[in-house]
Write a protein that holds these residues in place. Structure first.
Motif, mmCIF file in Angstrom:
data_model
loop_
_atom_site.group_PDB
_atom_site.id
_atom_site.type_symbol
_atom_site.label_atom_id
_atom_site.label_comp_id
_atom_site.label_asym_id
_atom_site.label_seq_id
_atom_site.Cartn_x
_atom_site.Cartn_y
_atom_site.Cartn_z
ATOM 1 N N GLN A 149 -12.955 -9.418 -18.642
ATOM 2 C CA GLN A 149 -11.973 -9.212 -17.580
ATOM 3 C C GLN A 149 -12.152 -10.235 -16.468
ATOM 4 O OE1 GLN A 149 -9.509 -6.929 -18.069
ATOM 5 N NE2 GLN A 149 -10.580 -6.746 -20.039
ATOM 6 N N GLY A 150 -13.311 -10.908 -16.477
ATOM 7 C CA GLY A 150 -13.582 -11.914 -15.455
ATOM 8 C C GLY A 150 -15.073 -12.087 -15.236
ATOM 9 N N ALA A 151 -15.548 -13.332 -15.347
ATOM 10 C CA ALA A 151 -16.968 -13.599 -15.158
ATOM 11 C C ALA A 151 -17.176 -15.071 -14.813
ATOM 12 C CB ALA A 151 -17.765 -13.242 -16.419
ATOM 13 N N ASN A 152 -18.298 -15.343 -14.130
ATOM 14 C CA ASN A 152 -18.703 -16.716 -13.818
ATOM 15 C C ASN A 152 -20.069 -16.980 -14.437
ATOM 16 O OD1 ASN A 152 -16.431 -17.236 -12.207
ATOM 17 N ND2 ASN A 152 -17.419 -16.393 -10.391
ATOM 18 N N LEU A 153 -20.172 -18.099 -15.163
ATOM 19 C CA LEU A 153 -21.444 -18.552 -15.720
ATOM 20 C C LEU A 153 -21.801 -19.873 -15.045
ATOM 21 C CD1 LEU A 153 -20.710 -16.407 -17.822
ATOM 22 C CD2 LEU A 153 -21.503 -17.972 -19.610
ATOM 23 N N VAL A 154 -22.929 -19.907 -14.356
ATOM 24 C CA VAL A 154 -23.327 -21.079 -13.578
ATOM 25 C C VAL A 154 -24.652 -21.621 -14.095
ATOM 26 C CG1 VAL A 154 -23.914 -21.955 -11.294
ATOM 27 C CG2 VAL A 154 -22.188 -20.141 -11.526
ATOM 28 N N PHE A 155 -24.685 -22.927 -14.342
ATOM 29 C CA PHE A 155 -25.910 -23.606 -14.747
ATOM 30 C C PHE A 155 -26.216 -24.705 -13.743
ATOM 31 C CE2 PHE A 155 -24.177 -21.691 -18.522
ATOM 32 C CZ PHE A 155 -25.292 -21.177 -19.168
ATOM 33 N N PHE A 156 -27.432 -24.682 -13.208
ATOM 34 C CA PHE A 156 -27.806 -25.700 -12.227
ATOM 35 C C PHE A 156 -27.954 -27.044 -12.927
ATOM 36 C CE2 PHE A 156 -27.992 -22.468 -9.286
ATOM 37 C CZ PHE A 156 -28.459 -22.881 -8.044
ATOM 38 N N SER A 157 -27.167 -27.992 -12.489
ATOM 39 C CA SER A 157 -27.201 -29.338 -13.031
ATOM 40 C C SER A 157 -27.652 -30.288 -11.920
ATOM 41 C CB SER A 157 -25.814 -29.719 -13.576
ATOM 42 O OG SER A 157 -25.849 -30.975 -14.199
ATOM 43 N N ALA A 158 -27.163 -31.520 -11.923
ATOM 44 C CA ALA A 158 -27.523 -32.505 -10.895
ATOM 45 C C ALA A 158 -26.493 -33.621 -10.913
ATOM 46 C CB ALA A 158 -28.918 -33.077 -11.149
ATOM 47 N N ARG A 159 -26.280 -34.215 -9.753
ATOM 48 C CA ARG A 159 -25.327 -35.321 -9.687
ATOM 49 C C ARG A 159 -25.766 -36.488 -10.563
ATOM 50 N NH1 ARG A 159 -21.250 -36.478 -6.300
ATOM 51 N NH2 ARG A 159 -21.858 -34.833 -4.840
ATOM 52 N N VAL A 160 -27.077 -36.681 -10.720
ATOM 53 C CA VAL A 160 -27.553 -37.805 -11.538
ATOM 54 C C VAL A 160 -27.245 -37.598 -13.020
ATOM 55 C CG1 VAL A 160 -29.367 -38.468 -9.911
ATOM 56 C CG2 VAL A 160 -29.893 -36.865 -11.757
ATOM 57 N N GLY A 161 -26.756 -36.411 -13.385
ATOM 58 C CA GLY A 161 -26.332 -36.184 -14.756
ATOM 59 C C GLY A 161 -24.948 -36.736 -15.043
ATOM 60 N N SER A 162 -24.273 -37.238 -14.009
ATOM 61 C CA SER A 162 -22.950 -37.822 -14.199
ATOM 62 C C SER A 162 -23.089 -39.202 -14.836
ATOM 63 C CB SER A 162 -22.231 -37.953 -12.848
ATOM 64 O OG SER A 162 -21.081 -38.768 -12.975
ATOM 65 N N ILE A 163 -22.483 -39.377 -16.000
ATOM 66 C CA ILE A 163 -22.500 -40.685 -16.666
ATOM 67 C C ILE A 163 -21.656 -41.676 -15.860
ATOM 68 C CG2 ILE A 163 -21.758 -41.928 -18.740
ATOM 69 C CD1 ILE A 163 -22.524 -39.458 -20.357
ATOM 70 N N SER A 164 -20.552 -41.208 -15.319
ATOM 71 C CA SER A 164 -19.640 -42.082 -14.584
ATOM 72 C C SER A 164 -20.248 -42.635 -13.305
ATOM 73 C CB SER A 164 -18.352 -41.327 -14.234
ATOM 74 O OG SER A 164 -17.719 -40.828 -15.379
ATOM 75 N N GLU A 165 -21.105 -41.846 -12.643
ATOM 76 C CA GLU A 165 -21.611 -42.241 -11.328
ATOM 77 C C GLU A 165 -22.979 -42.932 -11.378
ATOM 78 O OE1 GLU A 165 -21.466 -39.291 -8.293
ATOM 79 O OE2 GLU A 165 -19.410 -38.684 -8.756
ATOM 80 N N ASN A 166 -23.478 -43.216 -12.554
ATOM 81 C CA ASN A 166 -24.817 -43.804 -12.667
ATOM 82 C C ASN A 166 -24.792 -45.296 -12.360
ATOM 83 O OD1 ASN A 166 -27.393 -44.587 -13.295
ATOM 84 N ND2 ASN A 166 -27.348 -43.886 -15.418
ATOM 85 N N GLU A 167 -25.179 -45.641 -11.136
ATOM 86 C CA GLU A 167 -25.227 -47.041 -10.721
ATOM 87 C C GLU A 167 -26.659 -47.520 -10.497
ATOM 88 O OE1 GLU A 167 -22.618 -48.913 -10.620
ATOM 89 O OE2 GLU A 167 -21.085 -47.347 -10.854
ATOM 90 N N LEU A 168 -27.593 -46.596 -10.339
ATOM 91 C CA LEU A 168 -28.966 -46.965 -9.971
ATOM 92 C C LEU A 168 -29.912 -47.070 -11.159
ATOM 93 C CD1 LEU A 168 -29.407 -44.762 -6.762
ATOM 94 C CD2 LEU A 168 -28.866 -47.202 -6.896
ATOM 95 N N GLY A 169 -29.603 -46.390 -12.267
ATOM 96 C CA GLY A 169 -30.494 -46.403 -13.417
ATOM 97 C C GLY A 169 -31.748 -45.584 -13.164
ATOM 98 N N GLY A 170 -32.723 -45.740 -14.048
ATOM 99 C CA GLY A 170 -33.967 -44.984 -13.926
ATOM 100 C C GLY A 170 -33.784 -43.505 -14.251
ATOM 101 N N TRP A 171 -34.885 -42.761 -14.153
ATOM 102 C CA TRP A 171 -34.878 -41.318 -14.382
ATOM 103 C C TRP A 171 -34.220 -40.993 -15.734
ATOM 104 C CZ3 TRP A 171 -34.550 -37.517 -9.748
ATOM 105 C CH2 TRP A 171 -35.363 -37.978 -8.704
ATOM 106 N N TYR A 172 -34.629 -41.684 -16.771
ATOM 107 C CA TYR A 172 -33.974 -41.610 -18.084
ATOM 108 C C TYR A 172 -33.910 -40.180 -18.629
ATOM 109 C CZ TYR A 172 -34.032 -46.713 -18.400
ATOM 110 O OH TYR A 172 -33.808 -48.045 -18.176
ATOM 111 N N GLY A 173 -35.061 -39.529 -18.709
ATOM 112 C CA GLY A 173 -35.102 -38.205 -19.314
ATOM 113 C C GLY A 173 -34.336 -37.163 -18.520
ATOM 114 N N TYR A 174 -34.506 -37.177 -17.205
ATOM 115 C CA TYR A 174 -33.820 -36.195 -16.363
ATOM 116 C C TYR A 174 -32.317 -36.416 -16.385
ATOM 117 C CZ TYR A 174 -32.970 -33.133 -12.348
ATOM 118 O OH TYR A 174 -32.519 -32.115 -11.529
#
Length: 261
Positions: A149-174
């Motif tokens: 009838q209605g629910a929210n599922l939230v998973f904590f992610s991170a901005r560095v997980g954005s493929i589009s916004e990756n300009e700095l590199g590094g932090w490969y695994g995270y």
């Protein structure tokens, strides 16, 4: 008029003993919207249940939230008891691992890589195990007990997980493991639309929060950009109140602004 079991509202907090997880439990309880909140962590509850709202029942379970069999057993128990979850918040994640923790030798000293040579097979596997595979297991099983009838599922992610916004590199695994989480949620949302169309799935970037996860990386963070757990959870719950399942999935930051996948 007496409330029936079908009228009751249930919430679930995965990773409830963390710096943000404890705050999620506190604020969700204070809302007095839920009859029961289930809280999960690897250890016993790191808070006093009596400190929370008397209107909400808290049930804590110590379990490995990355154990597929344990997750399935827990979800089957909820299903057998007729529980339908209206809110699920998964706060789990790993960015670094202190050298003095009780971990396997391969991941002791885990920290974000600065260059290609810093990548290590077992450490990459640990990033994916916690940041990607754990949420995938929950996505797979939660579809059986969400309130259709209605629910929210939230998973904590991170901005560095954005493929589009990756300009700095590094932090490969995270970066890669959070990008994988985002893709898992985005892909699962397609199936959830068929099986539970009134459910919203969201990847949430909480900003840099003053917890143990960000502690080694706070030196270059401006004071006004270092958030308290209280602030980022307040923002999250405010955002959740306005989610439209027809627009699911969401990848939002603490301001409620969309992040490019």
């Amino acid at each position: 008029m007496q409330q029936t079991d079908s009228d009751k509202k249930y919430a679930l907090v995965i990773g409830a003993n963390g710096g943000i997880g404890k705050e999620v439990v506190s604020q969700v309880s204070a809302q007095q919207r839920f009859d029961t909140i289930y809280t999960l962590s690897r250890g016993e509850a790191a808070y006093n249940i009596s400190d929370f709202s008397a209107h909400t029942k808290l049930i804590h379970k110590a379990m490995d939230t990355a154990d597929e069999a344990a997750v399935k057993s827990f979800i089957d128990e909820l299903k057998d008891n007729g529980v339908k979850l209206s809110l699920v918040i998964c706060t789990t994640g790993i960015l670094h691992q202190e050298a003095n923790t009780q971990s396997t030798p391969e991941v002791v000293g885990l920290k974000p890589e600065k260059r290609l040579e810093d990548m290590h097979e077992m450490q990459l596997a640990e990033y994916f195990r916690i940041n990607s595979i754990l949420p995938a297991i929950w996505l797979q099983n939660l579809v059986k007990v969400v309130d259709k009838q209605g629910a929210n599922l939230v998973f904590f992610s991170a901005r560095v997980g954005s493929i589009s916004e990756n300009e700095l590199g590094g932090w490969y695994g995270y970066r890669a493991s959070k990008a994988a989480l985002n893709m898992l949620v985005k892909t699962a949302a397609v199936e959830y639309k068929r099986r539970a169309p009134n459910v919203s799935l969201m990847c949430y970037h909480p900003g840099t929060v003053d917890t143990g996860l960000s502690k080694p990386f706070q030196a270059n963070v401006k004071p006004e950009k270092l958030f308290t757990p209280q602030f980022t959870v307040e923002q999250l719950l405010s955002i959740c109140a306005d989610l439209n399942p027809e627009q699911s999935p969401f990848y939002l930051d603490w301001k409620g602004e969309a992040i490019a996948w």
